[in-house]
Scaffold this motif. Structure first.
Motif, mmCIF file in Angstrom:
data_model
loop_
_atom_site.group_PDB
_atom_site.id
_atom_site.type_symbol
_atom_site.label_atom_id
_atom_site.label_comp_id
_atom_site.label_asym_id
_atom_site.label_seq_id
_atom_site.Cartn_x
_atom_site.Cartn_y
_atom_site.Cartn_z
ATOM 1 N N ILE A 73 0.665 -1.076 0.420
ATOM 2 C CA ILE A 73 0.234 -0.409 -0.296
ATOM 3 C C ILE A 73 0.671 1.129 0.018
ATOM 4 O O ILE A 73 1.876 1.385 0.625
ATOM 5 C CB ILE A 73 -0.889 -0.360 0.975
ATOM 6 C CG1 ILE A 73 -1.960 -1.489 1.342
ATOM 7 C CG2 ILE A 73 -1.588 1.009 1.354
ATOM 8 C CD1 ILE A 73 -2.419 -1.301 2.448
ATOM 9 N N LEU A 74 0.823 2.384 -1.099
ATOM 10 C CA LEU A 74 1.451 2.986 -0.773
ATOM 11 C C LEU A 74 0.372 4.771 -1.144
ATOM 12 O O LEU A 74 -0.049 5.138 -1.600
ATOM 13 C CB LEU A 74 2.033 3.549 -2.411
ATOM 14 C CG LEU A 74 3.097 5.443 -2.620
ATOM 15 C CD1 LEU A 74 3.949 4.726 -1.704
ATOM 16 C CD2 LEU A 74 3.813 4.976 -4.209
ATOM 17 N N PRO A 75 1.066 5.186 0.654
ATOM 18 C CA PRO A 75 -0.173 6.362 0.483
ATOM 19 C C PRO A 75 0.464 7.771 -0.090
ATOM 20 O O PRO A 75 1.438 7.729 -0.200
ATOM 21 C CB PRO A 75 -0.210 6.142 1.994
ATOM 22 C CG PRO A 75 0.257 5.462 2.981
ATOM 23 C CD PRO A 75 1.007 4.787 1.375
ATOM 24 N N VAL A 76 -0.475 8.781 -0.917
ATOM 25 C CA VAL A 76 0.090 9.177 -1.529
ATOM 26 C C VAL A 76 -0.733 10.770 -0.980
ATOM 27 O O VAL A 76 -1.857 10.893 -0.747
ATOM 28 C CB VAL A 76 -0.029 9.402 -3.459
ATOM 29 C CG1 VAL A 76 0.082 10.809 -4.351
ATOM 30 C CG2 VAL A 76 0.516 8.597 -4.051
ATOM 31 N N LEU A 77 -0.029 12.159 -0.516
ATOM 32 C CA LEU A 77 -0.736 13.736 -0.500
ATOM 33 C C LEU A 77 -0.628 14.163 -1.161
ATOM 34 O O LEU A 77 -0.698 13.742 -2.353
ATOM 35 C CB LEU A 77 -0.195 13.818 0.719
ATOM 36 C CG LEU A 77 1.030 13.957 1.942
ATOM 37 C CD1 LEU A 77 1.819 14.580 2.523
ATOM 38 C CD2 LEU A 77 -0.530 13.879 3.073
ATOM 39 N N SER A 78 -2.632 14.013 -1.638
ATOM 40 C CA SER A 78 -3.119 14.326 -2.871
ATOM 41 C C SER A 78 -3.705 16.256 -2.627
ATOM 42 O O SER A 78 -4.104 15.866 -1.414
ATOM 43 C CB SER A 78 -4.410 13.521 -3.531
ATOM 44 O OG SER A 78 -5.096 13.252 -2.216
ATOM 45 N N MET A 79 -3.683 16.551 -3.238
ATOM 46 C CA MET A 79 -4.661 17.653 -3.374
ATOM 47 C C MET A 79 -3.525 19.320 -2.277
ATOM 48 O O MET A 79 -4.425 20.173 -1.280
ATOM 49 C CB MET A 79 -6.128 17.833 -3.252
ATOM 50 C CG MET A 79 -6.609 17.634 -4.180
ATOM 51 S SD MET A 79 -8.513 17.241 -4.234
ATOM 52 C CE MET A 79 -8.220 16.120 -2.472
ATOM 53 N N LEU A 80 -2.783 19.227 -2.094
ATOM 54 C CA LEU A 80 -2.180 19.538 -1.383
ATOM 55 C C LEU A 80 -1.378 21.195 -1.393
ATOM 56 O O LEU A 80 -1.106 21.305 -2.215
ATOM 57 C CB LEU A 80 -0.607 19.019 -1.035
ATOM 58 C CG LEU A 80 0.868 19.087 -0.102
ATOM 59 C CD1 LEU A 80 0.240 18.935 1.541
ATOM 60 C CD2 LEU A 80 1.907 19.022 0.058
ATOM 61 N N ASP A 81 -1.447 21.918 -0.472
ATOM 62 C CA ASP A 81 -1.833 23.231 -0.511
ATOM 63 C C ASP A 81 -0.678 23.216 0.476
ATOM 64 O O ASP A 81 -1.254 23.652 1.209
ATOM 65 C CB ASP A 81 -2.936 23.438 -0.599
ATOM 66 C CG ASP A 81 -2.806 25.265 -1.361
ATOM 67 O OD1 ASP A 81 -1.404 26.128 -1.196
ATOM 68 O OD2 ASP A 81 -3.863 26.139 -1.025
ATOM 69 N N ARG A 118 0.095 26.366 1.246
ATOM 70 C CA ARG A 118 0.004 28.162 2.032
ATOM 71 C C ARG A 118 -0.842 27.615 3.299
ATOM 72 O O ARG A 118 -0.601 28.340 3.994
ATOM 73 C CB ARG A 118 -0.436 28.293 0.945
ATOM 74 C CG ARG A 118 -0.001 28.917 -0.564
ATOM 75 C CD ARG A 118 -0.495 29.696 -1.158
ATOM 76 N NE ARG A 118 -1.883 28.564 -2.442
ATOM 77 C CZ ARG A 118 -2.550 28.755 -2.438
ATOM 78 N NH1 ARG A 118 -2.619 29.807 -3.692
ATOM 79 N NH2 ARG A 118 -3.469 28.012 -2.837
ATOM 80 N N ARG A 119 -2.035 26.311 3.057
ATOM 81 C CA ARG A 119 -2.471 26.171 4.058
ATOM 82 C C ARG A 119 -1.646 25.703 5.623
ATOM 83 O O ARG A 119 -0.866 24.374 5.137
ATOM 84 C CB ARG A 119 -2.779 25.260 4.062
ATOM 85 C CG ARG A 119 -4.667 25.945 3.076
ATOM 86 C CD ARG A 119 -5.458 24.884 2.257
ATOM 87 N NE ARG A 119 -5.743 25.082 1.110
ATOM 88 C CZ ARG A 119 -7.454 25.019 0.326
ATOM 89 N NH1 ARG A 119 -7.177 23.903 0.985
ATOM 90 N NH2 ARG A 119 -7.888 25.495 -0.011
ATOM 91 N N THR A 120 -1.789 25.837 6.883
ATOM 92 C CA THR A 120 -1.550 25.472 7.573
ATOM 93 C C THR A 120 -1.136 23.454 7.830
ATOM 94 O O THR A 120 -0.246 22.583 8.389
ATOM 95 C CB THR A 120 -2.275 26.097 9.374
ATOM 96 O OG1 THR A 120 -1.551 27.359 9.102
ATOM 97 C CG2 THR A 120 -0.888 25.591 10.566
ATOM 98 N N LEU A 121 -2.379 23.741 8.038
ATOM 99 C CA LEU A 121 -3.164 21.916 8.751
ATOM 100 C C LEU A 121 -2.534 21.252 7.273
ATOM 101 O O LEU A 121 -1.777 19.644 7.429
ATOM 102 C CB LEU A 121 -4.434 21.419 8.130
ATOM 103 C CG LEU A 121 -4.487 20.671 8.525
ATOM 104 C CD1 LEU A 121 -4.937 19.768 9.870
ATOM 105 C CD2 LEU A 121 -6.378 20.219 8.106
ATOM 106 N N HIS A 122 -1.873 21.636 5.670
ATOM 107 C CA HIS A 122 -1.227 20.888 4.591
ATOM 108 C C HIS A 122 0.151 21.267 5.283
ATOM 109 O O HIS A 122 0.753 19.345 4.841
ATOM 110 C CB HIS A 122 -1.549 21.724 3.256
ATOM 111 C CG HIS A 122 -3.406 21.073 2.576
ATOM 112 N ND1 HIS A 122 -3.522 21.337 1.822
ATOM 113 C CD2 HIS A 122 -4.261 20.886 3.367
ATOM 114 C CE1 HIS A 122 -4.702 20.917 1.428
ATOM 115 N NE2 HIS A 122 -5.099 21.085 2.402
ATOM 116 N N LYS A 123 0.742 22.020 5.236
ATOM 117 C CA LYS A 123 2.489 22.027 5.879
ATOM 118 C C LYS A 123 2.261 20.509 6.995
ATOM 119 O O LYS A 123 3.398 20.171 6.934
ATOM 120 C CB LYS A 123 2.599 23.431 5.861
ATOM 121 C CG LYS A 123 2.579 24.481 5.321
ATOM 122 C CD LYS A 123 3.026 25.776 5.782
ATOM 123 C CE LYS A 123 3.894 25.765 6.530
ATOM 124 N NZ LYS A 123 4.977 27.442 6.362
#
Length: 268
Positions: A198-206, A208-213
């Motif tokens: 299983i390979l997880p991929v962080l998708s739709m990463l922005d 500029r957003r604190t949660l994404h960082k």
């Protein structure tokens, strides 16, 4: 990078006798998440392009989602309505529905509304490895089969994990994503005797957003697909990012993800 296939117009059917360019090594890659709206179809369509264009592999993008997004992203509609579900009930029917794209070595098996009843069809057939068997048959022509899976947990998802050699799980930076990954891991454990990676991929990463960082910092080794206009243009232009903006950061991210997939498959 290669261009179009002059002998066949875009969207043409593929004859059963068509040459495949198969080198003898087949892998089925499932793009699967129990959560919708995670960029699954965009990832599936772009990885299929990478397989054909970058690795030169004969590739089938098989849409198992009734929304039919994968076919749409290549400007394709089903050959005829309500036929995709018949693939599972009728031997050899898949060959009649496969469509060529404008890219060498890349074909699509589009979805239609008949896929909505696929869970019931599979349950009625009583064949727990029907999808795996069909993928094995199609693997005689294709080196890579990319499954665009619906966000479900039912008989179809159980058959997907039995058929897959590798499962890609798109995970947007969200508190719900960790749970989504846990559910996929559980689904694999429950239904696959041979546990596919299983390979997880962080998708739709922005970023500029604190949660994404924060999500990126917590999972630095995971491949990333950014939230970007180049990715959005896939649906507008009905072409993959690598064909629209090959030098863009988004295109390079898909290339990096594909290389990670090939490395995973090489470990089998």
């Amino acid at each position: 990078m290669s261009g179009s296939r002059p002998p066949a117009p875009r969207g043409a059917e593929v004859s059963a006798a068509a040459p495949s360019g198969h080198s003898g090594t087949t892998a089925t890659i499932a793009i699967y998440s129990v959560k919708g709206g995670v960029g699954k179809t965009t990832i599936a369509a772009n990885l299929a392009w990478c397989s054909a264009e970058l690795s030169g592999r004969s590739t089938l993008l098989w849409d198992l989602d009734a929304a039919g997004g994968s076919g749409f992203l290549y400007g394709l509609e089903p050959h005829r309505s309500r036929a995709a579900g018949e693939v599972f009930a009728r031997e050899g029917h898949a060959e009649k529905l496969i469509r060529r794209t404008a890219f060498d070595g890349l074909d699509v098996l589009p979805a239609d509304e008949s896929i909505r009843t696929l869970d019931a069809t599979l349950s009625a057939l009583g064949k727990r490895k029907r999808l795996a068997k069909l993928a094995e048959t199609l693997g005689q022509r294709y080196e890579r089969i990319v499954l665009d899976c619906p966000p479900v947990m039912n008989e179809l998802s159980a058959q997907v994990v039995r058929a897959a050699d590798l499962i890609i799980v798109p995970l947007p930076p969200s508190p719900l994503s960790a749970r989504a990954l846990e559910l996929v891991v559980r689904e694999v454990a429950d239904h696959a005797k041979r546990h596919p990676p299983i390979l997880p991929v962080l998708s739709m990463l922005d970023m500029r957003r604190t949660l994404h960082k924060a999500a990126r910092e917590e999972n630095p080794a995971w491949p990333v697909i950014p939230y970007a206009s180049a990715v959005e243009q896939c649906a507008v232009q009905q072409r993959p990012v690598g064909a629209i903006a090959p030098q863009s950061p988004s295109a390079q991210r898909f290339i990096g993800l594909w290389r990670a997939i090939e490395r995973k498959l090489a470990e089998r």
